[in-house]
Design a protein around this motif. Structure first.
Motif, short mmCIF file in Angstrom:
data_model
loop_
_atom_site.label_atom_id
_atom_site.label_comp_id
_atom_site.label_asym_id
_atom_site.label_seq_id
_atom_site.Cartn_x
_atom_site.Cartn_y
_atom_site.Cartn_z
N ARG A 98 0.84 -1.21 0.00
CA ARG A 98 0.00 0.00 0.00
C ARG A 98 0.87 1.25 0.00
O ARG A 98 1.74 1.41 0.86
CB ARG A 98 -0.87 -0.01 1.26
CG ARG A 98 -1.84 1.14 1.32
CD ARG A 98 -2.87 0.86 2.40
NE ARG A 98 -3.30 2.14 2.96
CZ ARG A 98 -3.55 2.34 4.23
NH1 ARG A 98 -3.42 1.36 5.09
NH2 ARG A 98 -3.93 3.52 4.65
N ASP A 99 0.65 2.13 -0.96
CA ASP A 99 1.40 3.38 -0.99
C ASP A 99 0.68 4.41 -0.13
O ASP A 99 -0.54 4.50 -0.16
CB ASP A 99 1.57 3.89 -2.42
CG ASP A 99 2.65 4.94 -2.53
OD1 ASP A 99 3.61 4.91 -1.73
OD2 ASP A 99 2.55 5.81 -3.40
N THR B 196 1.19 8.57 1.50
CA THR B 196 1.93 9.80 1.30
C THR B 196 2.24 10.49 2.63
O THR B 196 1.65 10.16 3.67
CB THR B 196 1.10 10.78 0.44
OG1 THR B 196 -0.04 11.19 1.19
CG2 THR B 196 0.68 10.15 -0.88
N ARG C 85 8.28 7.13 -0.14
CA ARG C 85 7.18 6.32 -0.67
C ARG C 85 7.69 5.05 -1.34
O ARG C 85 8.88 4.88 -1.57
CB ARG C 85 6.35 7.17 -1.63
CG ARG C 85 5.66 8.29 -0.84
CD ARG C 85 4.80 9.17 -1.64
NE ARG C 85 3.77 8.43 -2.38
CZ ARG C 85 2.99 9.01 -3.27
NH1 ARG C 85 3.09 10.29 -3.53
NH2 ARG C 85 2.08 8.29 -3.92
N ARG C 86 6.77 4.16 -1.68
CA ARG C 86 7.12 2.84 -2.24
C ARG C 86 7.92 2.98 -3.53
O ARG C 86 8.78 2.15 -3.82
CB ARG C 86 5.84 2.02 -2.50
CG ARG C 86 4.99 1.75 -1.28
CD ARG C 86 5.65 0.89 -0.23
NE ARG C 86 5.87 -0.46 -0.72
CZ ARG C 86 6.64 -1.36 -0.08
NH1 ARG C 86 7.23 -1.05 1.06
NH2 ARG C 86 6.81 -2.56 -0.57
N ASN C 87 7.67 4.02 -4.31
CA ASN C 87 8.37 4.21 -5.59
C ASN C 87 9.69 4.97 -5.41
O ASN C 87 10.35 5.29 -6.39
CB ASN C 87 7.48 4.93 -6.60
CG ASN C 87 7.07 6.33 -6.14
OD1 ASN C 87 7.49 6.80 -5.08
ND2 ASN C 87 6.24 6.98 -6.93
N GLN D 93 13.24 2.64 -2.61
CA GLN D 93 13.17 3.22 -1.27
C GLN D 93 14.54 3.21 -0.59
O GLN D 93 14.93 4.19 0.04
CB GLN D 93 12.18 2.46 -0.38
CG GLN D 93 10.74 2.78 -0.65
CD GLN D 93 9.82 2.01 0.26
OE1 GLN D 93 9.76 0.78 0.21
NE2 GLN D 93 9.10 2.72 1.11
#
Length: 137
Positions: free
Chosen positions: A17-18, A20, A43-45, A83
């Motif tokens: 789950r991303d 913010t 964040r995940r990206n 990350q």
């Protein structure tokens, strides 16, 4: 503010789950805090988002907030390569500004926590070993 610790956290959210920095800001306000407690969120990206400004005392590790900066990885215990690369970048930037600060995980300062669910000090040593090797070649 004299910074002596650079503290790595995890959001303890599902790994898929991303989330913010704004999401965390809202969660912390709901807890009646003065907004997000971390200074950076990854964040995940791998995108690095601003949390509190560095000149504001954090709200991320009891007993150390006045002398530390906090960075939070989104997820629980499986972080993406992007990350980890961003975490390295944040910590290197902070080490330039605060060269004597120790890098550690939340669990290193609070034995009741497992966050961020990996050995930050060991990881940082490995990262720095790789850099030494690539500098020499």
């Amino acid at each position: 503010m004299k910074i002596t610790k650079l503290v790595v956290h995890c959001a303890d959210t599902p790994n898929d789950r991303d989330v913010t920095a704004e999401d965390i800001h809202q969660w912390h306000i709901q807890r009646k805090w003065a907004g997000i407690g971390y200074h950076r969120v990854i964040r995940r990206n791998g995108v690095i988002e601003q949390g509190r400004p560095e000149y504001w005392e954090g709200a991320h590790v009891k007993g150390y907030n006045s002398t530390s900066l906090g960075v939070c990885l989104i997820g629980r215990d499986q972080f993406t390569d992007a990350q980890m690369q961003s975490l390295e970048r944040v910590l290197r930037d902070w080490k330039v500004k605060y060269p004597n600060a120790d890098i550690c995980g939340h669990c290193d300062l609070d034995p009741h926590k497992t966050c961020p669910n990996f050995d930050v000090k060991g990881w940082w040593e490995t990262v720095n070993q790789k850099e030494l090797v690539s500098d020499e070649s």
